[in-house]
Write a protein that holds these residues in place. Structure first.
Motif, short mmCIF file in Angstrom:
data_model
loop_
_atom_site.label_atom_id
_atom_site.label_comp_id
_atom_site.label_asym_id
_atom_site.label_seq_id
_atom_site.Cartn_x
_atom_site.Cartn_y
_atom_site.Cartn_z
N ALA A 26 47.82 21.45 -3.74
CA ALA A 26 47.48 20.16 -4.34
C ALA A 26 47.87 20.16 -5.82
CB ALA A 26 45.98 19.88 -4.17
N ALA A 27 47.61 21.26 -6.51
CA ALA A 27 47.97 21.34 -7.94
C ALA A 27 49.48 21.28 -8.10
CB ALA A 27 47.43 22.62 -8.55
N LYS A 28 50.20 21.91 -7.22
CA LYS A 28 51.65 21.89 -7.28
C LYS A 28 52.15 20.48 -7.08
CE LYS A 28 55.57 23.90 -4.87
NZ LYS A 28 56.00 24.70 -3.77
N GLU A 29 51.55 19.82 -6.15
CA GLU A 29 51.95 18.45 -5.87
C GLU A 29 51.63 17.54 -7.06
OE1 GLU A 29 50.77 15.36 -2.49
OE2 GLU A 29 50.99 17.41 -1.75
N VAL A 30 50.42 17.74 -7.61
CA VAL A 30 50.02 16.93 -8.77
C VAL A 30 50.93 17.27 -9.95
CG1 VAL A 30 48.19 16.55 -10.48
CG2 VAL A 30 47.64 16.59 -8.05
N MET A 31 51.18 18.52 -10.16
CA MET A 31 52.02 18.91 -11.30
C MET A 31 53.46 18.45 -11.09
SD MET A 31 50.63 22.64 -12.14
CE MET A 31 51.07 22.95 -13.80
N ALA A 32 53.91 18.53 -9.87
CA ALA A 32 55.27 18.12 -9.61
C ALA A 32 55.43 16.63 -9.89
CB ALA A 32 55.64 18.43 -8.17
N LYS A 33 54.39 15.88 -9.63
CA LYS A 33 54.48 14.45 -9.87
C LYS A 33 54.34 14.16 -11.37
CE LYS A 33 52.66 12.86 -5.49
NZ LYS A 33 51.62 12.19 -4.82
N GLN A 34 53.55 14.91 -12.09
CA GLN A 34 53.30 14.60 -13.50
C GLN A 34 54.22 15.39 -14.42
OE1 GLN A 34 49.21 15.41 -14.27
NE2 GLN A 34 48.49 13.67 -13.10
N MET A 35 54.79 16.43 -14.01
CA MET A 35 55.56 17.28 -14.89
C MET A 35 57.05 16.89 -14.86
SD MET A 35 55.74 21.37 -15.07
CE MET A 35 54.03 21.64 -15.07
N THR A 36 57.62 17.06 -16.01
CA THR A 36 59.05 16.76 -16.11
C THR A 36 59.79 18.06 -15.98
OG1 THR A 36 59.04 17.02 -18.49
CG2 THR A 36 58.72 14.79 -17.63
N ALA A 37 61.12 18.00 -15.90
CA ALA A 37 61.95 19.17 -15.74
C ALA A 37 61.88 20.04 -16.98
CB ALA A 37 63.38 18.77 -15.46
N ALA A 38 61.79 19.49 -18.14
CA ALA A 38 61.74 20.26 -19.38
C ALA A 38 60.42 21.01 -19.46
CB ALA A 38 61.90 19.33 -20.56
N GLN A 39 59.34 20.36 -19.07
CA GLN A 39 58.04 21.01 -19.10
C GLN A 39 57.99 22.13 -18.08
OE1 GLN A 39 55.41 17.77 -18.30
NE2 GLN A 39 55.06 17.32 -20.45
N GLY A 40 58.61 21.96 -16.94
CA GLY A 40 58.65 22.99 -15.89
C GLY A 40 59.44 24.18 -16.35
N ASN A 41 60.56 23.95 -17.01
CA ASN A 41 61.36 25.07 -17.50
C ASN A 41 60.61 25.82 -18.57
OD1 ASN A 41 63.47 24.58 -15.80
ND2 ASN A 41 64.55 23.22 -17.20
N LYS A 42 59.92 25.09 -19.41
CA LYS A 42 59.14 25.71 -20.48
C LYS A 42 58.05 26.59 -19.87
CE LYS A 42 56.31 24.52 -24.40
NZ LYS A 42 55.63 23.54 -25.14
N LEU A 43 57.36 26.15 -18.84
CA LEU A 43 56.31 26.92 -18.18
C LEU A 43 56.90 28.16 -17.51
CD1 LEU A 43 54.01 24.26 -16.49
CD2 LEU A 43 53.38 25.83 -18.30
N ILE A 44 58.06 28.01 -16.92
CA ILE A 44 58.70 29.14 -16.25
C ILE A 44 59.07 30.18 -17.29
CG2 ILE A 44 60.78 29.85 -14.99
CD1 ILE A 44 60.60 27.22 -13.47
N ASP A 45 59.60 29.78 -18.46
CA ASP A 45 59.99 30.71 -19.50
C ASP A 45 58.76 31.45 -20.06
OD1 ASP A 45 62.66 30.17 -19.31
OD2 ASP A 45 62.64 28.57 -20.84
#
Length: 186
Positions: free
Chosen positions: A156-175
């Motif tokens: 559920a968090a992944k789904e919520v984050m996937a909907k609210q998060m942008t690609a730049a924010q995702g890359n930043k979290l991965i880094d």
């Protein structure tokens, strides 16, 4: 010998020949001849010592009877001794049998008590094992429920984050995650 003479005189005085007519001491008188033959017979018996031999035979017979009686008394006493001995042995065996029965009863009672205690311990162990299995099953069920809840929450968090998060924010979290893992592993 005196008895023989007494017998002869008695037979002479009581003889029916005296009542008859004629002389008694005549060879023609049959009663006198019979008396002489009887006296001669008695004399021959005494000459060959027949009364002594008869006495000896009677004495031997009496001695044999006495020895038989003595032997019978000895056998009776021996039999009474054996009977008393067997009665004592029977009483000892009965006493021993009673002791064996009492021992067997007490051992059976002790074995029954021990079996009852063993059964109670076995039941207690099985109850404890069953309670441990129940507790383990409860813990496994709770862990399974938590794991599913976590998986559902992550999804559920992944789904919520996937909907609210942008690609730049995702890359930043991965880094940032890579840096944290690198710092912890090195």
């Amino acid at each position: 010998m005196r008895t023989l003479l007494a017998i002869a005189l008695a037979s002479l005085t009581a003889s029916p020949a005296l009542a008859a007519s004629g002389p008694f001491f005549s060879l023609d008188n049959t009663n006198f001849i019979v008396l002489l033959a009887f006296i001669l017979f008695i004399a021959i018996l005494f000459y060959f010592k027949v009364p002594g031999k008869i006495g000896e035979m009677l004495d031997k017979r009496a001695a044999g009877i006495k020895s038989d009686l003595d032997e019978a008394r000895a056998l009776r006493e021996e039999a009474q001794t054996l009977l008393a001995s067997y009665e004592r042995k029977q009483q000892e065996v009965q006493t021993q049998a009673n002791r064996i029965v009492e021992t067997a009863k007490s051992e059976a009672a002790a074995a029954a008590e021990q079996a009852r205690e063993d059964l109670q311990r076995s039941i207690a162990r099985r109850i404890a094992a069953a309670q441990d299995q129940i507790a383990s099953a409860e813990a496994a069920a709770i862990k399974d429920v938590r794991d599913r809840a976590i998986a559902i929450a992550v999804a559920a968090a992944k789904e919520v984050m996937a909907k609210q998060m942008t690609a730049a924010q995702g890359n930043k979290l991965i880094d940032e995650s890579i840096k944290q893992v690198d710092a912890k592993l090195h």
